[in-house]
Design an enzyme around this catalytic site. Structure first.
Site, PDB file in Angstrom:
ATOM      1  N   ASN A 209       0.855  -1.183   0.000  1.00 51.40           N
ATOM      2  CA  ASN A 209       0.000   0.000   0.000  1.00 51.40           C
ATOM      3  C   ASN A 209       0.893   1.236   0.000  1.00 51.40           C
ATOM      4  O   ASN A 209       2.124   1.132   0.068  1.00 51.40           O
ATOM      5  CB  ASN A 209      -0.987  -0.003   1.172  1.00 51.40           C
ATOM      6  N   GLU A 212       3.428   1.660   2.913  1.00 46.07           N
ATOM      7  CA  GLU A 212       4.491   0.658   2.831  1.00 46.07           C
ATOM      8  C   GLU A 212       5.465   0.983   1.706  1.00 46.07           C
ATOM      9  O   GLU A 212       6.687   0.831   1.866  1.00 46.07           O
ATOM     10  CB  GLU A 212       3.863  -0.726   2.616  1.00 46.07           C
ATOM     11  N   ASP A 285      -5.390  -7.770   1.902  1.00 47.76           N
ATOM     12  CA  ASP A 285      -5.466  -9.226   1.774  1.00 47.76           C
ATOM     13  C   ASP A 285      -6.415  -9.613   0.648  1.00 47.76           C
ATOM     14  O   ASP A 285      -6.172 -10.569  -0.093  1.00 47.76           O
ATOM     15  CB  ASP A 285      -5.948  -9.851   3.085  1.00 47.76           C
TER      16      ASP A 285
END
Length: 351
Positions: A209, A212, A285
């Site tokens: 994301n 990150e 996820d």
């Protein structure tokens, strides 16, 4: 494009995915306010119910399982404690094969316990969260068991999904073994990591994301120029085939190396089916699980990313670590303007 995506959705149930990662359970405890304790100035809750929800890498496996008719196996580490039994029950309940679960009596089963209360005529509110976890690397003994388990299971799958929440499973040896097995057996290797992406060299796709990605490149991604540079830097840093940066309300940007990481193919994918967002928990996820399955069904990286985007647009409307299924995914696709899909596939960035 829409017809092709529909065909891919119809084939999602055929994919066999081995999910390797940090397994977590979310224990949700609910109660109604009863009275103040005489022992201390705290609320007493009258217990109503407790829910166990899969989190971390287990949530990635749950997302895959809901999309591929329960053809999913996990490899991970739990404790040998009360919470391990709750994890096992939840995995089996949600159709995930536990053949790769390794118990370590020296570690806790990673558990996040949320206690929420409700008073008359009010909404439920979280009061406290208790985390039981260890971020220490797994021991050499457990690591060897993981390597043996991966060697035994990998030939039976089409792809490996590595879900790294920084809880000690992904030692250098485990990562290297995953890389070697993916190469040996021709497996797709998708990586969703909250840690240093350079540890996962040669992946098929990385799905950070925006925070990150920023952590890995060392600068913010608040401008289109910085997003483009980050894609190039991440490809160079990781030798990955592709990087998909998920950017919240700004959608996603897919970077495909195509053998030239300094000049990758970049495609912006807008948010489809705009609606009120209730909870982004676990949306990453959902993206990586859907994307990985789509790749096993013959999708291109762009097609797989679009389906991951669509799946995320479904789960963010729900509270907690939610999942979706092929029927909902097809319905979401049906509602998307075909001309928008065609503009995305043509690399035209304006909607």
């Amino acid at each position: 494009m829409k017809e092709m995506l529909s065909k891919i959705i119809s084939k999602l149930s055929q994919g066999r995915i081995l999910v390797i990662g940090d397994l977590v359970i979310d224990e949700m405890i609910y109660g109604a306010t009863h009275r103040l304790s005489r022992e201390a100035p705290v609320l007493i809750l009258r217990h109503q119910r407790a829910d166990i929800i899969l989190g971390g890498g287990a949530n990635a496996a749950h997302n895959v399982s809901k999309l591929n008719a329960k053809r999913t196996t996990i490899v991970g580490v739990s404790g040998k404690d009360y919470y391990c039994s709750l994890l096992m029950d939840a995995l089996q309940r949600d159709g995930i094969d536990t053949a790769g679960l390794i118990q370590d009596e020296d570690r806790p089963t990673s558990t996040k316990t949320r206690i929420s209360g409700i008073a008359n005529h009010s909404v439920t509110q979280q009061i406290v969260r208790i985390d039981r976890e260890s971020s220490a690397p797994i021991s050499a003994q457990i690591e060897n068991r993981m390597l043996d388990t991966l060697t035994r299971l990998a030939p039976n799958f089409d792809a490996m999904l590595l879900s790294d929440y920084g809880l000690g499973v992904f030692t250098p040896a485990v990562i290297a073994h995953c890389q070697a097995l993916a190469k040996k057996h021709g497996l797709i290797m998708a990586v969703d990591s909250q840690q240093d992406l350079s540890a996962f060299q040669g992946a098929t796709v990385l799905t950070p994301n925006q925070p990150e990605a920023e952590k890995n490149v060392g600068y913010d991604l608040h401008t289109p120029e910085n997003v483009q540079q980050a894609g190039k830097d991440l490809l160079a840093k990781t030798s990955a085939d592709s990087v998909l940066i998920t950017r919240g309300e700004s959608g996603m940007t897919l970077f495909e190396s195509l053998g030239n990481p300094s000049q990758p193919k970049a495609t912006d994918i807008p948010v489809f089916n705009h609606s009120e967002v209730f909870d982004v928990t676990g949306a990453g996820d959902t993206v990586v699980g859907t994307l990985t399955l789509a790749l096993t069904a013959g999708a291109s990286l762009l097609e797989a990313s679009i389906l991951g985007n669509l799946a995320a647009s479904i789960v963010v409307k729900r509270f907690g670590a939610a999942t979706t299924n092929p029927q909902e995914l097809q319905a979401a696709l049906d509602s998307v303007d075909e001309s928008l899909l065609n503009r995305v596939s043509s690399g035209i960035l304006s909607a």
